[in-house]
Every structure is written in C-alpha cells, then in structure tokens.
Design a protein around this motif. Structure first.
Motif, mmCIF file in Angstrom:
data_model
loop_
_atom_site.group_PDB
_atom_site.id
_atom_site.type_symbol
_atom_site.label_atom_id
_atom_site.label_comp_id
_atom_site.label_asym_id
_atom_site.label_seq_id
_atom_site.Cartn_x
_atom_site.Cartn_y
_atom_site.Cartn_z
ATOM 1 N N ARG A 1 27.287 55.317 73.898
ATOM 2 C CA ARG A 1 27.482 54.836 72.472
ATOM 3 C C ARG A 1 28.954 55.323 71.830
ATOM 4 O O ARG A 1 29.216 55.119 70.778
ATOM 5 C CB ARG A 1 26.232 55.296 71.573
ATOM 6 N N HIS B 1 28.635 54.372 68.150
ATOM 7 C CA HIS B 1 28.302 53.056 67.831
ATOM 8 C C HIS B 1 26.835 53.190 67.446
ATOM 9 O O HIS B 1 25.958 53.505 68.302
ATOM 10 C CB HIS B 1 28.703 52.094 69.031
ATOM 11 N N ASP B 2 26.601 52.628 66.376
ATOM 12 C CA ASP B 2 24.983 52.534 65.868
ATOM 13 C C ASP B 2 24.379 51.255 66.869
ATOM 14 O O ASP B 2 23.217 51.339 66.978
ATOM 15 C CB ASP B 2 24.975 52.114 64.354
ATOM 16 N N SER B 3 25.138 50.241 67.060
ATOM 17 C CA SER B 3 24.687 49.153 67.676
ATOM 18 C C SER B 3 25.818 48.766 68.847
ATOM 19 O O SER B 3 27.068 49.015 68.482
ATOM 20 C CB SER B 3 24.726 47.968 66.662
ATOM 21 N N LEU B 4 25.286 48.058 69.958
ATOM 22 C CA LEU B 4 26.395 47.606 70.748
ATOM 23 C C LEU B 4 26.185 46.122 70.955
ATOM 24 O O LEU B 4 26.609 45.538 72.002
ATOM 25 C CB LEU B 4 25.676 48.120 72.300
ATOM 26 N N ASP B 5 25.942 45.553 69.870
ATOM 27 C CA ASP B 5 26.068 44.010 69.646
ATOM 28 C C ASP B 5 27.203 43.544 70.082
ATOM 29 O O ASP B 5 28.403 43.896 69.614
ATOM 30 C CB ASP B 5 25.702 43.658 68.088
ATOM 31 N N ARG C 1 19.911 47.601 76.533
ATOM 32 C CA ARG C 1 19.584 46.062 76.157
ATOM 33 C C ARG C 1 19.252 46.332 74.550
ATOM 34 O O ARG C 1 19.278 45.474 73.643
ATOM 35 C CB ARG C 1 18.514 45.568 76.727
ATOM 36 N N ASP C 2 18.391 47.380 74.323
ATOM 37 C CA ASP C 2 17.696 47.307 72.928
ATOM 38 C C ASP C 2 18.778 47.724 71.954
ATOM 39 O O ASP C 2 18.308 47.359 70.681
ATOM 40 C CB ASP C 2 16.675 48.700 73.129
ATOM 41 N N LEU C 3 19.795 48.267 72.309
ATOM 42 C CA LEU C 3 20.974 48.328 71.406
ATOM 43 C C LEU C 3 21.807 47.466 71.363
ATOM 44 O O LEU C 3 22.634 47.309 70.367
ATOM 45 C CB LEU C 3 21.937 49.682 71.991
ATOM 46 N N GLY C 4 21.212 46.317 71.750
ATOM 47 C CA GLY C 4 22.286 44.977 71.503
ATOM 48 C C GLY C 4 23.092 44.325 72.730
ATOM 49 O O GLY C 4 23.791 43.482 72.509
ATOM 50 N N ARG D 1 17.608 50.803 77.483
ATOM 51 C CA ARG D 1 17.831 51.073 76.353
ATOM 52 C C ARG D 1 19.191 50.554 75.699
ATOM 53 O O ARG D 1 19.304 50.151 74.508
ATOM 54 C CB ARG D 1 18.071 52.796 76.255
#
Length: 238
Positions: A219, A12-16, A38-41, A36
């Motif tokens: 991820r 996953h590029d983002s965890l939004d 959190r920073d990934l969303g 980290r």
C-alpha cells in the motif's frame, strides 16, 4: 539502525484500479496476501505452479512456476495484454529446502532452493520491472526471512534457505539503488514464524498475522521508504 515505522509512511487507502501479481498465491501467506489485495480493490493475478491449484475467489489464477522463465514471461506478457499495467509484484513463492548444513545438503536440493527463492524473484523482476516503472510508485515486495539477515545468527542448518534469503535482501537493495530514482519502491519483509505448511503448526503467528506487513508494504505511496527490511511494520537490521 533506523527507527522508521508505520507512523512515517503514507499509504494508499484503496488499490482500486491497480494491478498486483503475487507468486505462490494458492496457499499460506501468498493466498492471504492475494485475498487482502483483492479486498483493497486491486486486480490480483494469483500465481500458482499448477492450474489445478485453487487460488482465492475473485483473483485471476495464472500459471507461474518461478523456476521456469517461460512461465514468468508468459504471465507478465499476459497481464500487459489484458490490463496494460502492473503496480505491485509480491515475490512470495519459496521453499525451505534441505535442513542440513552446507556440507550435508544434497546439491540438487540446494540448486532448487536457490532457483525458487532467489533466481525466481530475479527473473520476475527482469520481466516485470519495465511494467512497474510505467507509473510512479510501482512496488516490489520480497517475502524474506530473519534467517537471511547478516546481523542474526546464521548457524542451525538450512544453509540454502538462509543464503537464498540473504540474496533476496540483496536484490531488494539492488532494485532500490538501480530504479529508486525512477520511482520504484522495493522492500523486503520478514513475516515471522507463521503457521503454514513451511512453518508448521507450532509457529507463533497465524497466516493472517504473517500477511499483515507484506500487505501494508503493498500500500506504500510514491515517495515512501524503499530498500529496507521490515518486520511488524518496523525497519529491522539486515
């Protein structure tokens, strides 16, 4: 031994939109993992044994002593009631325990080490796995140690710690075998010798370096490797 490494894994590029629970997230590797994610969303629930402990800004602090099943049940139920999902569980909380061999180690300290390092993660899984299985590709990341690998020398004391981490690796294999066909991804990781309160100031790795592979495992996309033991983004022997 398999040679699976980072080149073989889809991430996953983002965890939004995703939700993570990290135990022992008020300091050291746990705090860095929470930061980290959190920073990934991700929405990150940062577990701590005391609500007086600070957790990273932008995370949801949650009371979570992993030796107390009531704390665990309340934390997981709270996450379900607030957001209705859980995508990542990081079993990071751990203690080094007594440094002697199995003969010398005080029983009360052995019991506590096993309670924190092994019984705690098992109870977290007992309560969190149903949520993790609601969507495809829920992840469990167990922060283990090479000191628990059967293929590495087991002498040198710290009996309870070594056995607890061997058991944690066994839990990882069990989770993969029991729930892998349902989409759960379970992996163990050795972060290495890290400059934390446990590792000491002479350790070879920074906290940031120690968190890299655990966060990378968080991820993993559905269908990624599971039931493995990792160090530096490569599979290592158990």
């Amino acid at each position: 031994m398999t040679t699976t490494d980072e080149r073989d894994v889809e991430l996953h590029d983002s965890l939004d939109g995703q939700v993570a629970l990290v135990t022992g997230a008020n300091r050291g590797i746990g705090a860095e993992i929470a930061r980290r994610l959190r920073d990934l969303g991700a929405t990150v629930y940062a577990g701590s044994r005391s609500m007086a402990n600070e957790t990273p800004d932008g995370t949801e602090r949650v009371l979570l002593d992993v030796t107390q099943e009531g704390d665990i049940e309340a934390a997981v139920d709270g996450i379900f009631n607030e957001v209705g999902r859980l995508d990542v569980l990081v079993n990071n909380a751990g203690i080094i325990g007594p440094d002697g061999d199995v003969v010398a180690a005080p029983t009360v300290e052995t019991d506590r080490t096993l309670a924190v390092n092994l019984r705690g993660p098992m109870l977290l899984c007992k309560h969190a796995v149903p949520l993790l299985l609601q969507g495809d590709g829920g992840r469990v990341v167990n922060v283990s140690s090479g000191m628990g690998a059967l293929g590495e020398g087991q002498s040198g004391g710290s009996a309870a710690y070594r056995v607890s981490k061997t058991g944690l690796n066994g839990l990882t294999v069990y989770l993969d075998g029991e729930y892998g066909d349902d989409g759960l991804l379970a992996n163990s990781v050795c972060p290495g010798w890290v400059r934390t309160e446990m590792g000491g100031e002479d350790a070879a790795k920074s906290v940031e370096e120690g968190a890299e592979t655990p966060v990378w495992l968080c991820r993993f996309r559905p269908g990624a490797p599971s039931g493995r033991f990792w160090r530096n983004r490569r599979v290592v022997d158990w």
